[in-house]
Design a protein around this motif. Sequence first.
Motif, PDB file in Angstrom:
ATOM      1  N   UNK A   1      32.554  34.735  30.000  1.00 35.61           N
ATOM      2  CA  UNK A   1      33.642  34.612  29.021  1.00 35.61           C
ATOM      3  C   UNK A   1      35.000  34.317  29.648  1.00 35.61           C
ATOM      4  N   UNK A   2      35.034  34.076  30.938  1.00 35.63           N
ATOM      5  CA  UNK A   2      36.306  33.792  31.599  1.00 35.63           C
ATOM      6  C   UNK A   2      36.891  32.478  31.092  1.00 35.63           C
ATOM      7  N   UNK A   3      38.134  32.526  30.684  1.00 34.07           N
ATOM      8  CA  UNK A   3      38.859  31.328  30.254  1.00 34.07           C
ATOM      9  C   UNK A   3      39.971  31.088  31.263  1.00 34.07           C
ATOM     10  N   UNK A   4      39.817  30.055  32.052  1.00 34.57           N
ATOM     11  CA  UNK A   4      40.773  29.826  33.136  1.00 34.57           C
ATOM     12  C   UNK A   4      41.170  28.359  33.211  1.00 34.57           C
ATOM     13  N   UNK A   5      42.431  28.141  33.556  1.00 30.60           N
ATOM     14  CA  UNK A   5      42.937  26.791  33.800  1.00 30.60           C
ATOM     15  C   UNK A   5      43.465  26.677  35.236  1.00 30.60           C
ATOM     16  N   UNK A   6      43.123  27.678  36.060  1.00 28.53           N
ATOM     17  CA  UNK A   6      43.575  27.667  37.452  1.00 28.53           C
ATOM     18  C   UNK A   6      44.885  28.399  37.667  1.00 28.53           C
ATOM     19  N   UNK A   7      45.107  29.444  36.870  1.00 24.64           N
ATOM     20  CA  UNK A   7      46.347  30.218  36.942  1.00 24.64           C
ATOM     21  C   UNK A   7      46.393  31.109  38.177  1.00 24.64           C
ATOM     22  N   UNK A   8      47.606  31.462  38.575  1.00 24.69           N
ATOM     23  CA  UNK A   8      47.783  32.329  39.743  1.00 24.69           C
ATOM     24  C   UNK A   8      47.726  31.522  41.031  1.00 24.69           C
ATOM     25  N   UNK A   9      47.809  32.236  42.146  1.00 19.64           N
ATOM     26  CA  UNK A   9      47.800  31.565  43.445  1.00 19.64           C
ATOM     27  C   UNK A   9      49.028  30.678  43.628  1.00 19.64           C
TER      28      UNK A   9
ATOM     29  N   UNK B   1      39.358  38.198  27.009  1.00 18.08           N
ATOM     30  CA  UNK B   1      38.983  39.439  26.330  1.00 18.08           C
ATOM     31  C   UNK B   1      38.687  39.190  24.852  1.00 18.08           C
ATOM     32  N   UNK B   2      39.497  38.375  24.186  1.00 17.97           N
ATOM     33  CA  UNK B   2      39.277  38.052  22.777  1.00 17.97           C
ATOM     34  C   UNK B   2      37.930  37.343  22.587  1.00 17.97           C
ATOM     35  N   UNK B   3      37.614  36.448  23.497  1.00 17.11           N
ATOM     36  CA  UNK B   3      36.333  35.725  23.436  1.00 17.11           C
ATOM     37  C   UNK B   3      35.170  36.689  23.621  1.00 17.11           C
TER      38      UNK B   3
END
Length: 470
Positions: A65-73, A115-117
């Motif tokens: 369920x991870x929704x990521x666009x490459x945030x952080x780092x 979390x919502x997903x």
Amino acid sequence: MTETYLKCDQCGETQSPFPPQFTCNCGGLLEYEYDYEKLGVEANFVGAISLWRYADVMPKVGRENLVTLGEGGTPLQHSKRLGQKLGLKRLYFKDETRNPTNSYRDRCASLIVSNALELDYSTLICASNGNMGASMAAYSSKAGLNCQILVPKKVDEGKLAQMMIYDAILTEAGEILDESIERAIKIVEETHWYQATAELNPLAIEAGKTLAYEIFEQGVVPDWVIVPLGSGGTLYSIWKGFKELKEFGWIEDLPKMVGTQSEACPPVFKAFVEGSETITPIGDSNSIALAILVMNPIRGRKALSSIRDSGGRVEAVSDSEMLNAEKRVAKLEGLFVEPASAATVTCLEKLLDMGVIDDGDTVLCLLTSSGLKVPGVLQVLAKKRKAKGVALNLSMKSQILRMIEFKSSYGYEVWKDLEEAVTLQAVYQHLASLERKGFLSSAKKGEKKFFKITTKGKRALKAIEDLKHL
């Protein structure tokens, strides 16, 4: 897996971690807690530096369920040119403009939408004055969830454009963010949609604390961390992250936390100066720093206690100070940030002048969002560029008048004060022209010809100032 639960900061009652709730029945704020002794042993950071590298120190989300666009780092920039001007060898910028939607709120949006997903929601609601709304719209689009965003009347157009292009449903709710937040609470009570407002979802704190982990892993443990201060959650989350690092035995000393607010809306600053534990809503909506324009900060009390516990401070800065700092950061470091981010640099300069920060200290300023998201600044710059060819001489003459307004001066001294931006011959031509037109008068003192401003010159300067406010 270490147990995670929500705990009230007033009565100490614990609750189930999901769905995230922000207040206890007693009125206290809920926050995620862990078995830190166990967590410090079990935490295993895997992969490149990013938000999800720190999954072990955040509430659990299933990998599917991870929704990521490459945030952080995001980069930790060592400021050499601005640092040299300020006399600081160890000045760093945590550059959150490099996130997918160009702000630090992408960290929160990634964790919250995931979390919502996982909890099988189809619609989220978020009250935002800009960055969080843009981030939530992008990540909801990525996850295929409906995103309802409540915005106050004043929102930076660049952030509004982001929300629209990501196909969020926008509703204006109130004059300021505080009113939008109140409306978001009522809507969730009626619809049972997922509450994605950063101020109302404790997952935002957990996402924000990863900034401290990143800074630590990037090789810096600052003496001072300076953060734009609106609702208070960002400053508190970074403080929480550093406290966890100390709890695990990974660092010895905690940084001093500094919050910076707009002079137009400084409720936490006022409480800090008065030595009060109570934050009284104050301020108005007349500021360019919309990102920190919050009259009644929900996490303000947490931020204030973090600042005091760390031995830090709160400062308030003006719009003009922010704009000037914004230009300095761009000119000297190649970083174009929004006014609220530039406020951290103005705050730093004030603390250096007061002797609060020493030139041997390690200082970190958090740059939360890109200046490209605030078109008001771009419009000012565009107007200046358009007028440059026509009004260059007027601009130079007005600079010279300002320099001579409070003390008489001679040509070579004026040229040096202008940092040799034009030729010495051009300066003498401008002085002669201003004297012929009655804006300056002159008198010989030895071999030097000193110029001083006339009543007509003072009137001209006042007229220029009045034009700026049109």
